[in-house]
Write a protein that holds these residues in place. Sequence first.
Motif, PDB file in Angstrom:
ATOM      1  N   GLN A 148      -6.388 -12.111  -9.797  1.00 45.47           N
ATOM      2  CA  GLN A 148      -6.672 -13.471  -9.319  1.00 45.47           C
ATOM      3  C   GLN A 148      -7.540 -13.388  -8.060  1.00 45.47           C
ATOM      4  O   GLN A 148      -7.212 -12.654  -7.121  1.00 45.47           O
ATOM      5  N   GLY A 149      -8.621 -14.150  -8.048  1.00 45.63           N
ATOM      6  CA  GLY A 149      -9.605 -14.030  -6.967  1.00 45.63           C
ATOM      7  C   GLY A 149      -9.025 -14.178  -5.580  1.00 45.63           C
ATOM      8  O   GLY A 149      -9.170 -13.305  -4.719  1.00 45.63           O
ATOM      9  N   PRO A 187     -12.982 -10.985  -5.314  1.00 46.70           N
ATOM     10  CA  PRO A 187     -13.544  -9.898  -6.129  1.00 46.70           C
ATOM     11  C   PRO A 187     -15.020 -10.133  -6.458  1.00 46.70           C
ATOM     12  O   PRO A 187     -15.342 -11.050  -7.211  1.00 46.70           O
ATOM     13  N   HIS A 188     -15.879  -9.321  -5.870  1.00 51.38           N
ATOM     14  CA  HIS A 188     -17.313  -9.424  -6.139  1.00 51.38           C
ATOM     15  C   HIS A 188     -17.898  -8.037  -6.362  1.00 51.38           C
ATOM     16  O   HIS A 188     -18.166  -7.309  -5.407  1.00 51.38           O
ATOM     17  N   THR A 200     -13.611 -13.275 -10.368  1.00 50.93           N
ATOM     18  CA  THR A 200     -12.669 -14.216 -10.984  1.00 50.93           C
ATOM     19  C   THR A 200     -12.450 -15.469 -10.152  1.00 50.93           C
ATOM     20  O   THR A 200     -11.726 -16.355 -10.574  1.00 50.93           O
ATOM     21  N   VAL A 201     -13.063 -15.524  -8.962  1.00 52.81           N
ATOM     22  CA  VAL A 201     -12.577 -16.563  -8.056  1.00 52.81           C
ATOM     23  C   VAL A 201     -13.015 -17.962  -8.415  1.00 52.81           C
ATOM     24  O   VAL A 201     -12.369 -18.927  -8.044  1.00 52.81           O
ATOM     25  N   GLY A 206     -12.512 -15.992 -14.918  1.00 52.00           N
ATOM     26  CA  GLY A 206     -11.768 -14.781 -15.276  1.00 52.00           C
ATOM     27  C   GLY A 206     -11.082 -14.961 -16.619  1.00 52.00           C
ATOM     28  O   GLY A 206     -11.031 -14.048 -17.441  1.00 52.00           O
ATOM     29  N   ALA A 207     -10.584 -16.174 -16.839  1.00 52.05           N
ATOM     30  CA  ALA A 207      -9.842 -16.437 -18.067  1.00 52.05           C
ATOM     31  C   ALA A 207     -10.741 -16.241 -19.292  1.00 52.05           C
ATOM     32  O   ALA A 207     -10.464 -15.416 -20.164  1.00 52.05           O
ATOM     33  N   ILE A 208     -11.815 -16.977 -19.330  1.00 51.80           N
ATOM     34  CA  ILE A 208     -12.640 -16.924 -20.555  1.00 51.80           C
ATOM     35  C   ILE A 208     -13.317 -15.560 -20.703  1.00 51.80           C
ATOM     36  O   ILE A 208     -13.411 -15.023 -21.805  1.00 51.80           O
TER      37      ILE A 208
END
Length: 898
Positions: A148-149, A187-188, A200-201, A206-208
């Motif tokens: 999770q971001g 997260p980059h 993901t942020v 992030g989900a898809i």
Amino acid sequence: MTDSLQSATTNGAGADIDSAETSEWLEAVDAVVEHDGPDRARQILAQAVQRAQLAGSGPIASITTPYVNTIPVEREAKLPSDPAIERRLRSIIRWNAMAMVVRANKTSSELGGHIASFQSLATLYEVGFNHFWHAPSDEHGGDLVYFQGHSSPGNYARAFLEGRLTQEQLDGFRQEVSSPGGLSSYPHPWLMPEFWQFPTVSLGIGAITSIYQARFMKYLQARGIAETDGRKVWAFIGDGEVDEPETLGSIGMAGREHLDNLIWVVNCNLQRLDGPVRGNGKIIQELEADFRGAGWNVIKVIWGTRWDPLLAEDHDGRLVKVMEECVDGEYQTFKSRDGAYVREYFFGRDPVLLERVSHMSDEEIWLLNRGGLDQQKVYAAYHEAVRHTGQPTVILAKTIKGYGMGVSGEGQMITHQAKKMTEDALLAFRDRFELPLSDDQVRAAEFYKPPDDSPEMQFLRERRAALGGSLPVRRTKSDPLEVPPLETFKGQLDGSGEREISTTMAFVRVLAALLRDKQLGPHVVPIVPDESRTFGMEGMFRQVGIYSPLGQLYQPQDSAQLMFYKEDKHGQILEEGITEAGSTSSFIAAGTSYSAHGVPMIPFYIYYSMFGYQRVGDLVWAAADSRTRGFMLGGTAGRTTLNGEGLQHEDGHSHVLFSVVPNVRAYDPAFGYEVAVIIQDGLRRMVAEQEDVFYYLTLMNENYHHPAMPDGAQEGILRGMYLLRASELSSDGGPRVQLLGSGTILTEVLAAAELLESDWGVAADVWSVTSFTELRRNGIQAERWNMLHPLEEPRRAYVAEQLDGRDGPVIASTDYIRAFADQIRQWVPNRYRVLGTDGFGRSDFRRALRRFFEVDRHYVVVAALKELAVQGTIDTARVKEAIDRYEIDVEAPMPTTV
Ligand SMILES: Cc1ncc(C[n+]2csc(CCOP(=O)(O)OP(=O)(O)O)c2C)c(N)n1
Ligand SMILES: [Mg+2]
């Protein structure tokens, strides 16, 4: 069987008219469960339900189960480690993650950061780190975890204990410019390329992308390109995040394709930023229905171990009934108060329950824990999830937002944004998690790292060693592939001869040639969202097949034809159906395969350009951040070139949108040889040199003759412009202009050059501008260098260099808004006029549209004459003459206003 189950499964059935009869049925079910187990009970009930439905009962039973854990206590796999050590390690990580944010915000809250989210997630992460998540090693390809971001402090805190980050780096959290080695907010991969794998942020992304990653791994396996069996994709999703269409929008695909390599953990802390996620309902029950309906295996982890005895005693179902009656808004409030409050407002809803817990102290009631914060329950859920086959798994874990923050945020509405903790809250945190810190150390929010030989550190090292090393970790390069030489595309370099073709056709031929290449071919991934026929790519269906994990279970309607619709287990095309977001996610999965799987894959994602960036812009940004390599192709582009489709289809601005992404190389080619040169060089850069860039090309559907590539054009094609046609008129003192064009409008510009010469005696040189965007980048670079190196020989922008010594005003016309060609204005040495297609598109013949938007050959001529007149080279009356001659309506409204 409990009353509550009865209520859950007879939704809307009305009052019970014969409770004795009901009881008999329930007792019968209890007996079956006892003697033959729950599976047998399900079998019998399923048949009974079907019988009733056939008799016209209508739908019976919801697809939700009671509001309790999916895994019964007796089926739980037991945590194989020392629970106390595991808890202590997690507590230290909790502390350091919190301390990072508190320290960063001591002087001012300018830097920001989040405490509450990770505190709710810590157990869910740590059980994964200690027992499940493999790093890539010789034994294992590595699991892929989408963290999770905004819980990044949790990852950094662990990396600190693992010795991957220093204390200075933790203190450089969110100070990437001023503090060397400072840590990125979220997260980059662009900013921390050896650490973060997945951005993901931006919620939903992030989900898809995790779904399409899991699917891409199956694809790689099916095609025999990489061994991905046994590797899992894990994604951590917020319960508030599920409201993003990208989050739930593709879960059906995951179910349909049986992605049993995918595990989602939805952290149901019941809160998002502003308040409760479903204050008046229950997010876990809602999601259970959504996911089960989509074909997922659902594991609910709601109650912690301390509830087990109470639930075991709940023979009359009163406890489960109250559990089901309470809404999430109440559950949030309970955990922001104390044991006395829970006693009164939870157990107190039923006097029998109140009596049942009378032997428990308020403290004991307060300690009744939630499943997602209980390492035993989480372990059991993960243990089942990784073993489940045939379906993706979602774990719905109930937690508490701001867990441990006490008065500074636990379960509070404001907790999401809390960046500070009061001194009391810090001390309470220390006591609650039993951290060996003095009061002074606590007040200073000092980081804590236990001695290397402490049991916690030994456990941490042992577990990560057993699982192959640290995570997250990102591979930055793979083995390069050899790129075929330009001559491979000879057909395009030689021009189209007598034939009229479109750049889309030219591209399809380039792609076909690449697919035939022995080495590179298997690594090509054509991706299409239900538009293959639009682009004339249906020939590829048969040639390389459409990937389907099921193969083809039917005889296709067109099977008698040569190019039939062929689905195949080993198919190469990703035919995504109508989902640009899903297709872009596949683009990212394929384009980062060099990193995630160590095998370079080259996505060619072709789509209707209007449904590209503006529809999925955030995913494009994520692709860039992820260092994706590949080609995005905006098909049937150009506001007047795609003519009949009208306002919502005609793209006149995607180039401007792509120009803002720093590592995108965007081109608007007009001829087949330009397409070939750009793609071949793109492959060289991305696949051979492994540069982290990706390409955007617009392709058009207008047919015309394509000339052979002029000698020496290659460099200019790549840098953004080259001289296509030098006027044969002598320019000794006579009027002369420089015409720029790109895409199909280049053909109008060429026609304008003829008119200028034949009708007006003006010499016209024509330049093909393949990329205004690249020209601008180059110009900016030169300008910056010159500013910073005032004493050195100034550098020249490529545009200025090319136009140097070329007489006459410069006129540009494109099928995009004026801002596109305007990008190069400051480096054009002469007067510069830009024509463009600003305004809403509409349908008509191309000719009519080009006249309407004022970009056709006649407008180019008028613009050129006007500039010559302003410059004093010709008489102004000539401009009026041209307007009359071409019957231009000078009172027509400005296209942007109609
Ligand atoms: C697309 C998008 N919109 C808004 C935000 C700002 N934002 C960051 S976290 C957050 C709340 C998240 O709630 P939830 O998903 O429940 O996660 P939790 O922090 O509760 O675990 C919001 C609105 C964002 N990062 N991305
Ligand atoms: Mg939440």
